[in-house]
Design an enzyme around this catalytic site. Structure first.
Site, mmCIF file in Angstrom:
data_model
loop_
_atom_site.group_PDB
_atom_site.id
_atom_site.type_symbol
_atom_site.label_atom_id
_atom_site.label_comp_id
_atom_site.label_asym_id
_atom_site.label_seq_id
_atom_site.Cartn_x
_atom_site.Cartn_y
_atom_site.Cartn_z
ATOM 1 N N HIS A 200 0.291 -1.175 -0.335
ATOM 2 C CA HIS A 200 0.310 0.003 0.154
ATOM 3 C C HIS A 200 0.482 1.181 0.107
ATOM 4 O O HIS A 200 0.223 1.755 0.310
ATOM 5 C CB HIS A 200 -1.423 0.211 0.958
ATOM 6 C CG HIS A 200 -2.566 0.299 0.565
ATOM 7 N ND1 HIS A 200 -3.483 -0.156 1.429
ATOM 8 C CD2 HIS A 200 -2.997 1.158 -0.110
ATOM 9 C CE1 HIS A 200 -4.501 0.558 0.938
ATOM 10 N NE2 HIS A 200 -4.106 1.645 -0.037
ATOM 11 N N ASP B 32 -10.475 -0.886 3.438
ATOM 12 C CA ASP B 32 -8.745 -1.285 4.504
ATOM 13 C C ASP B 32 -9.564 -1.832 5.900
ATOM 14 O O ASP B 32 -10.538 -1.287 5.868
ATOM 15 C CB ASP B 32 -7.679 -0.158 3.589
ATOM 16 C CG ASP B 32 -6.393 -0.993 4.621
ATOM 17 O OD1 ASP B 32 -6.275 -2.034 4.915
ATOM 18 O OD2 ASP B 32 -5.445 -0.047 3.623
ATOM 19 N N HIS C 280 -7.543 -2.116 7.467
ATOM 20 C CA HIS C 280 -6.345 -0.463 8.508
ATOM 21 C C HIS C 280 -6.849 0.847 7.507
ATOM 22 O O HIS C 280 -7.152 1.216 6.951
ATOM 23 C CB HIS C 280 -4.894 -0.501 8.392
ATOM 24 C CG HIS C 280 -4.979 -2.589 8.692
ATOM 25 N ND1 HIS C 280 -4.295 -2.835 7.555
ATOM 26 C CD2 HIS C 280 -4.173 -3.449 9.631
ATOM 27 C CE1 HIS C 280 -4.314 -4.394 8.311
ATOM 28 N NE2 HIS C 280 -3.594 -4.206 9.110
ATOM 29 N N ASP D 204 -4.514 3.286 7.852
ATOM 30 C CA ASP D 204 -3.417 4.068 7.573
ATOM 31 C C ASP D 204 -3.325 5.048 7.887
ATOM 32 O O ASP D 204 -3.231 5.855 6.303
ATOM 33 C CB ASP D 204 -3.342 3.398 6.153
ATOM 34 C CG ASP D 204 -2.779 1.860 5.388
ATOM 35 O OD1 ASP D 204 -2.764 1.285 6.621
ATOM 36 O OD2 ASP D 204 -3.001 1.389 4.520
ATOM 37 N N HIS E 65 3.425 1.324 4.487
ATOM 38 C CA HIS E 65 2.426 1.113 3.988
ATOM 39 C C HIS E 65 1.527 1.342 4.699
ATOM 40 O O HIS E 65 0.511 1.629 4.663
ATOM 41 C CB HIS E 65 2.475 -0.492 3.658
ATOM 42 C CG HIS E 65 2.211 -1.346 4.975
ATOM 43 N ND1 HIS E 65 1.379 -2.833 4.184
ATOM 44 C CD2 HIS E 65 2.242 -1.345 6.645
ATOM 45 C CE1 HIS E 65 1.683 -3.679 6.116
ATOM 46 N NE2 HIS E 65 2.040 -2.172 6.507
ATOM 47 N N ASP F 190 -7.030 -2.890 -0.698
ATOM 48 C CA ASP F 190 -6.606 -3.360 -0.286
ATOM 49 C C ASP F 190 -7.149 -4.899 0.042
ATOM 50 O O ASP F 190 -8.587 -4.726 -0.007
ATOM 51 C CB ASP F 190 -5.978 -2.980 1.457
ATOM 52 C CG ASP F 190 -4.851 -3.849 1.904
ATOM 53 O OD1 ASP F 190 -5.169 -4.674 2.651
ATOM 54 O OD2 ASP F 190 -4.077 -2.810 3.089
ATOM 55 N N ASP G 185 -6.434 -6.823 2.168
ATOM 56 C CA ASP G 185 -7.747 -7.216 3.871
ATOM 57 C C ASP G 185 -8.836 -6.475 3.973
ATOM 58 O O ASP G 185 -9.383 -7.052 5.073
ATOM 59 C CB ASP G 185 -6.258 -6.823 5.163
ATOM 60 C CG ASP G 185 -5.488 -5.721 4.882
ATOM 61 O OD1 ASP G 185 -6.567 -4.807 4.538
ATOM 62 O OD2 ASP G 185 -4.663 -4.689 5.107
ATOM 63 N N GLU H 170 -1.495 -5.149 -1.967
ATOM 64 C CA GLU H 170 -0.940 -5.970 -0.933
ATOM 65 C C GLU H 170 -0.613 -6.878 -1.436
ATOM 66 O O GLU H 170 -1.361 -8.123 -0.082
ATOM 67 C CB GLU H 170 -1.592 -5.421 0.860
ATOM 68 C CG GLU H 170 -1.669 -4.035 0.884
ATOM 69 C CD GLU H 170 -0.102 -3.738 1.741
ATOM 70 O OE1 GLU H 170 -0.148 -4.984 1.918
ATOM 71 O OE2 GLU H 170 0.626 -3.099 2.302
HETATM 72 C C1 DIR Z 1 -0.356 -1.360 11.302
HETATM 73 C C2 DIR Z 1 -0.606 -1.961 10.136
HETATM 74 N N1 DIR Z 1 -1.240 -0.407 11.183
HETATM 75 C C3 DIR Z 1 0.921 -0.803 10.877
HETATM 76 N N2 DIR Z 1 -0.742 -1.394 9.210
HETATM 77 C C4 DIR Z 1 -1.279 -2.050 7.858
HETATM 78 O O1 DIR Z 1 1.749 -0.961 10.927
HETATM 79 O O2 DIR Z 1 1.268 0.910 11.131
HETATM 80 N N3 DIR Z 1 -1.137 -3.137 7.831
HETATM 81 N N4 DIR Z 1 -1.304 -1.034 6.747
HETATM 82 O O3 DIR Z 1 -1.726 -4.018 5.848
HETATM 83 MN MN MN Z 2 -3.101 -0.424 3.487
HETATM 84 MN MN MN Z 3 -4.492 -3.505 5.448
#
Ligand code: DIR
Ligand code: MN
Ligand code: MN
Ligand code: MN
Length: 307
Positions: free
Chosen positions: A98, A125, A127, A129, A142, A227, A229, A272
């Site tokens: 990402h 997503d 998350h 992000d 990402h 994404d 996920d 991803e």
């Molecule tokens: C978590 C995971 N918030 C980090 N983030 C993501 O590592 O900053 N996983 N985007 O796909």
């Molecule tokens: Mn993402």
């Molecule tokens: Mn994600």
């Protein structure tokens, strides 16, 4: 639409190897053919490559890794997306993790700014992000693109984001994993947060239509960042950061069908996918099927319902 596939074998935005094989997996799964069968023109630009002369970029947060590589990818993606939009094409970015959205959305924003059109962002997503390079504890970039796009501080190493997207034009959809620093920052912004609790209660249709109406009212451009996920791990195992409780097969297709009917989507990221974690390409094939729904595939034509 005239679609252009842009391979972005980015995997430096996180630590697990494999996302660099994403573009190849989409081609093997028949993405270009699926789009072509729907009557669209589709070209494949091939894969972008990482510039060889990377900037020396120290970061005040020692957790951050691969910053020079991500800066290089950001430049390459921004130019490729800006160029294809300028050529009247719809760019579809084959990721890659990402972190590529730091560049792809910057390219869309640069183009939208020159056209004096508002750009909207739909972030599909698990998350949010919404880390900056200063707040991330994983050090994985990402986890930062939405913050860059929204114009948050802490991106000193990056080129200034062209015309940051105002919070009220950003919609997070499907989220269910938010770190404490992201949580605190999101509460200070006016971003629409359709987390899984909202989607469980209201379904996907009403929240998505609300957002799409805003895009339509301003005749905006719409960048969609998908994404893997976003999807439930049971149907989409090929991603390094699975989170239980994701969207179902039918919910995901319905999102794509509504996006198609809106006619508003101007650029798309597919991110991803890690083919090393896939099972007989089933995640790649599901992503291809979802893109087909986004590009107009349906079983029966129905009159578009107002809403
Ligand atoms: C978590 C995971 N918030 C980090 N983030 C993501 O590592 O900053 N996983 N985007 O796909
Ligand atoms: Mn993402
Ligand atoms: Mn994600
Ligand atoms: Mn250029």
């Amino acid at each position: 639409a005239r679609c252009i596939l842009i391979g972005a074998p980015v995997e430096e935005g996180q630590r697990r190897p494999g996302c660099r094989m994403g573009p190849a997996a989409y081609r093997v799964a028949g993405l270009a053919e699926a789009i072509g069968e729907l009557g669209h023109e589709v070209d494949d630009l091939g894969d972008l490559s990482l510039p060889t002369d990377l900037p020396d970029a120290p970061c005040a947060n020692p957790a951050v890794h691969s910053l020079p590589q991500i800066l290089g990818w950001t430049d390459a993606l921004r130019d490729a997306v800006d160029d294809s939009l300028s050529a009247g094409q719809m760019p579809i970015i084959l990721g890659g993790d990402h972190a590529l959205a730091l560049g792809s959305v910057a390219g869309a924003a640069a183009y939208a700014h020159r056209q004096s059109r508002p750009l909207f962002l739909l972030w599909l997503d698990a998350h949010s992000d919404f880390h900056t390079p200063m707040t991330t504890t994983s050090g994985n970039l990402h986890g930062t693109p939405v913050a860059y796009i929204a114009g948050r501080d802490g991106f000193d190493a990056f080129p200034p984001f062209p015309q940051p997207i105002p919070a009220e034009r950003i919609c997070l959809f499907g989220i269910r994993s938010v770190d404490p620093a992201e949580h605190a920052a999101l509460l200070r912004h006016d971003i629409a947060i359709n987390d899984m609790r909202v989607l469980d209660e209201q379904g996907i249709v009403a929240p998505l239509r609300t957002f799409l109406k805003q895009v339509e009212a301003l005749q905006g451009m719409l960048h969609v960042s998908l994404d893997v996920d976003f999807l439930d791990p049971a149907i989409a195992p090929a991603v390094g950061t699975t989170v239980p409780g994701g969207t179902t097969f039918r919910e995901a297709h319905l999102v794509m069908e509504l996006l198609h009917e809106s006619g508003l989507v101007t650029s798309l990221d597919l991110v991803e996918l890690n083919p090393a974690l896939d099972e007989r390409s089933r995640t790649a094939r599901l992503m291809v099927d979802l893109v087909a729904s986004l590009m107009g595939k349906k079983v029966f034509d129905r009159p578009t319902r107002g809403g």
